[in-house]
Design a protein around this motif. Structure first.
Motif, short mmCIF file in Angstrom:
data_model
loop_
_atom_site.label_atom_id
_atom_site.label_comp_id
_atom_site.label_asym_id
_atom_site.label_seq_id
_atom_site.Cartn_x
_atom_site.Cartn_y
_atom_site.Cartn_z
N GLU A 1 0.86 -1.19 0.00
CA GLU A 1 0.00 0.00 0.00
C GLU A 1 0.89 1.23 0.00
O GLU A 1 2.07 1.15 0.36
N GLY A 2 0.34 2.38 -0.41
CA GLY A 2 1.10 3.62 -0.40
C GLY A 2 1.72 3.91 -1.75
O GLY A 2 1.59 3.13 -2.70
N THR A 3 2.41 5.06 -1.83
CA THR A 3 2.98 5.49 -3.11
C THR A 3 4.44 5.90 -2.96
O THR A 3 4.87 6.40 -1.92
N VAL A 4 5.18 5.67 -4.06
CA VAL A 4 6.56 6.15 -4.20
C VAL A 4 6.57 7.03 -5.44
O VAL A 4 6.23 6.59 -6.54
N SER A 5 6.94 8.30 -5.25
CA SER A 5 6.93 9.26 -6.35
C SER A 5 8.34 9.81 -6.55
O SER A 5 8.99 10.23 -5.60
N LEU A 6 8.81 9.77 -7.81
CA LEU A 6 10.14 10.27 -8.16
C LEU A 6 10.00 11.38 -9.19
O LEU A 6 9.50 11.14 -10.29
N ASN A 7 10.39 12.57 -8.78
CA ASN A 7 10.27 13.72 -9.69
C ASN A 7 8.86 13.90 -10.21
O ASN A 7 8.64 14.20 -11.38
N GLY A 8 7.90 13.66 -9.34
CA GLY A 8 6.49 13.84 -9.71
C GLY A 8 5.88 12.65 -10.45
O GLY A 8 4.68 12.66 -10.75
N LYS A 9 6.69 11.61 -10.72
CA LYS A 9 6.19 10.44 -11.44
C LYS A 9 5.95 9.30 -10.45
O LYS A 9 6.82 8.98 -9.65
N ASP A 10 4.79 8.68 -10.53
CA ASP A 10 4.47 7.56 -9.65
C ASP A 10 5.22 6.31 -10.13
O ASP A 10 4.99 5.83 -11.24
N VAL A 11 6.14 5.82 -9.31
CA VAL A 11 6.91 4.62 -9.68
C VAL A 11 6.60 3.45 -8.76
O VAL A 11 7.31 2.43 -8.77
N THR A 12 5.51 3.55 -7.99
CA THR A 12 5.16 2.51 -7.02
C THR A 12 5.01 1.15 -7.69
O THR A 12 4.23 1.00 -8.64
N GLY A 13 5.76 0.17 -7.18
CA GLY A 13 5.58 -1.20 -7.64
C GLY A 13 6.12 -1.51 -9.02
O GLY A 13 5.94 -2.62 -9.52
N LEU A 14 6.78 -0.55 -9.66
CA LEU A 14 7.39 -0.84 -10.97
C LEU A 14 8.59 -1.77 -10.78
O LEU A 14 9.16 -1.86 -9.70
N ASP A 15 8.97 -2.47 -11.85
CA ASP A 15 10.18 -3.29 -11.80
C ASP A 15 11.39 -2.40 -11.55
O ASP A 15 11.43 -1.23 -11.98
N SER A 16 12.40 -2.97 -10.90
CA SER A 16 13.59 -2.19 -10.53
C SER A 16 14.24 -1.50 -11.73
O SER A 16 14.67 -0.34 -11.63
N HIS A 17 14.32 -2.20 -12.86
CA HIS A 17 15.01 -1.60 -14.01
C HIS A 17 14.24 -0.40 -14.56
O HIS A 17 14.85 0.56 -15.06
N ARG A 18 12.93 -0.41 -14.41
CA ARG A 18 12.13 0.75 -14.86
C ARG A 18 12.31 1.92 -13.89
O ARG A 18 12.35 3.08 -14.31
N ILE A 19 12.42 1.61 -12.61
CA ILE A 19 12.65 2.68 -11.62
C ILE A 19 14.04 3.27 -11.82
O ILE A 19 14.23 4.49 -11.71
N ALA A 20 15.02 2.43 -12.15
CA ALA A 20 16.37 2.93 -12.44
C ALA A 20 16.34 3.86 -13.65
O ALA A 20 16.97 4.93 -13.65
N ARG A 21 15.61 3.47 -14.68
CA ARG A 21 15.50 4.33 -15.87
C ARG A 21 14.85 5.67 -15.53
O ARG A 21 15.16 6.69 -16.16
N ALA A 22 13.97 5.66 -14.54
CA ALA A 22 13.32 6.92 -14.13
C ALA A 22 14.28 7.82 -13.36
O ALA A 22 13.98 8.99 -13.13
N GLY A 23 15.44 7.24 -12.94
CA GLY A 23 16.46 8.08 -12.31
C GLY A 23 16.76 7.78 -10.86
O GLY A 23 17.30 8.62 -10.15
N LEU A 24 16.46 6.54 -10.42
CA LEU A 24 16.76 6.18 -9.05
C LEU A 24 17.85 5.10 -9.03
O LEU A 24 17.68 4.04 -9.62
#
Length: 242
Positions: free
Chosen positions: A55-78
Motif C-alpha cells: 500500500e502507499g505510493t513512491v513518487s520520483l520527480n512527480g512520477k508515480d513509480v510505485t511497484g514498478l520493476d527495478s530496471h524501470r525505476i532505475a530508468r526513471a532516475g533512481l
C-alpha cells in the motif's frame, strides 16, 4: 524529488512497514536511522522495486513509480547502492562502473558524456582509479563498497539510495566513505542514506527520520535530531560520534 507516502511493505504475511511517509528534496541528504530490524533496508527495497509495496505510493520527480520493476525505476532516475555491495565479481572495476551507466547507453536515460563521468567517478574514488582493470571480486570489502557507490553515481541519477555504506568496514574506511558522501553532497547529489552509525549520518545529512518497528517515530532537521535527548540516548551512544 523523492516522496514516499503511507508506505506499507511485507514479506509474505509479515508486515514490516506500517505506513511510513518521508520526503527527500532535491540536492539534500536525508538519513533514515533506527535499530536493526526497524525496517530500514525494507524501506529501500520497497522504494527501488526489489519488493512490491502492499500500500502507499513512491513518487520520483512527480512520477508515480510505485511497484514498478527495478530496471524501470532505475530508468526513471533512481540508483540503489544496496546493503552488502553486490558488485559483479568476475568483471573489472571499469566494466562494473560502465554497467551502472547501462540505461544511458540504451538511451532510456539521458546519455550525456559517459566517458567524462567515468573519469569524474574515478577521481572521486581514487582507490578505484588505481584498480580499474582489477576484477571486482578481488577488491577488499571497503573497495567493493566504493565501487557499489561509484556504480550508482554512473547512472547520473536523480536520487541515490545508500543502504548501510559503512557496514563491515574498518574505521579508517568508514571515514573515507563519509568524506565521499560529503563530496557527492557538495556536487548537489540527492541522497537517501540508511546508516548504522547514526551520529555520522546525522552529521552529513540535512534532515533525518527515525524508524522504530516499521513506523516513523520522530523526524526533523538533522541538527535538531542530534540534540534530541531521546534520539541521543537510543542511537547516538556507544562511540558513534564522528
Amino acid at each position: 524529488m523523492l516522496t514516499i507516502s503511507n508506505l506499507h511493505a511485507a514479506y509474505g504475511k509479515v508486515e514490516v512497514l506500517h505506513g511510513i511517509s518521508l520526503d527527500v528534496p532535491k540536492g539534500q541528504v536525508v538519513t533514515l536511522i533506527g535499530s536493526n530490524g526497524a525496517g530500514k533496508t525494507t524501506t529501500m527495497r520497497a522504494i527501488s522495486g526489489m519488493i512490491r509495496p502492499k500500500e502507499g505510493t513512491v513518487s520520483l520527480n512527480g512520477k508515480d513509480v510505485t511497484g514498478l520493476d527495478s530496471h524501470r525505476i532505475a530508468r526513471a532516475g533512481l540508483a540503489h547502492s544496496p546493503e552488502g555491495r553486490r558488485v559483479f565479481a568476475t568483471m573489472s572495476v571499469t566494466d562494473n562502473l560502465l554497467l551502472g551507466a547501462f540505461p544511458r547507453f540504451t538511451r532510456s536515460r539521458p546519455r550525456g558524456d559517459i566517458r567524462a563521468d567515468l573519469e569524474r567517478a574515478l577521481e572521486l574514488f581514487p582507490r578505484l582509479k588505481e584498480r580499474q582493470t582489477q576484477l571486482a571480486g578481488t577488491l577488499s570489502g571497503g573497495e567493493q563498497q566504493m565501487l557499489a557507490m561509484a556504480r550508482a553515481v554512473m547512472l547520473n541519477p536523480e536520487v541515490i539510495l545508500l543502504d548501510e555504506p559503512s557496514m563491515g568496514l574498518a574505521p579508517i574506511l568508514v571515514d573515507e566513505v563519509f568524506r565521499i558522501i560529503e563530496r557527492l553532497k557538495a556536487r548537489g547529489v540527492t541522497m537517501l542514506l540508511v546508516e548504522q552509525f547514526a551520529a555520522a549520518a546525522l552529521n552529513v545529512a540535512d534532515y533525518g527520520y527515525v524508524l522504530e518497528n516499521g513506523r516513523i517515530a520522530v523526524h526533523g532537521p538533522a541538527e535538531k535530531l542530534k540534540n534530541d535527548p531521546a534520539v541521543q540516548a537510543a542511537y547516538l551512544g556507544g562511540g558513534q560520534a564522528h
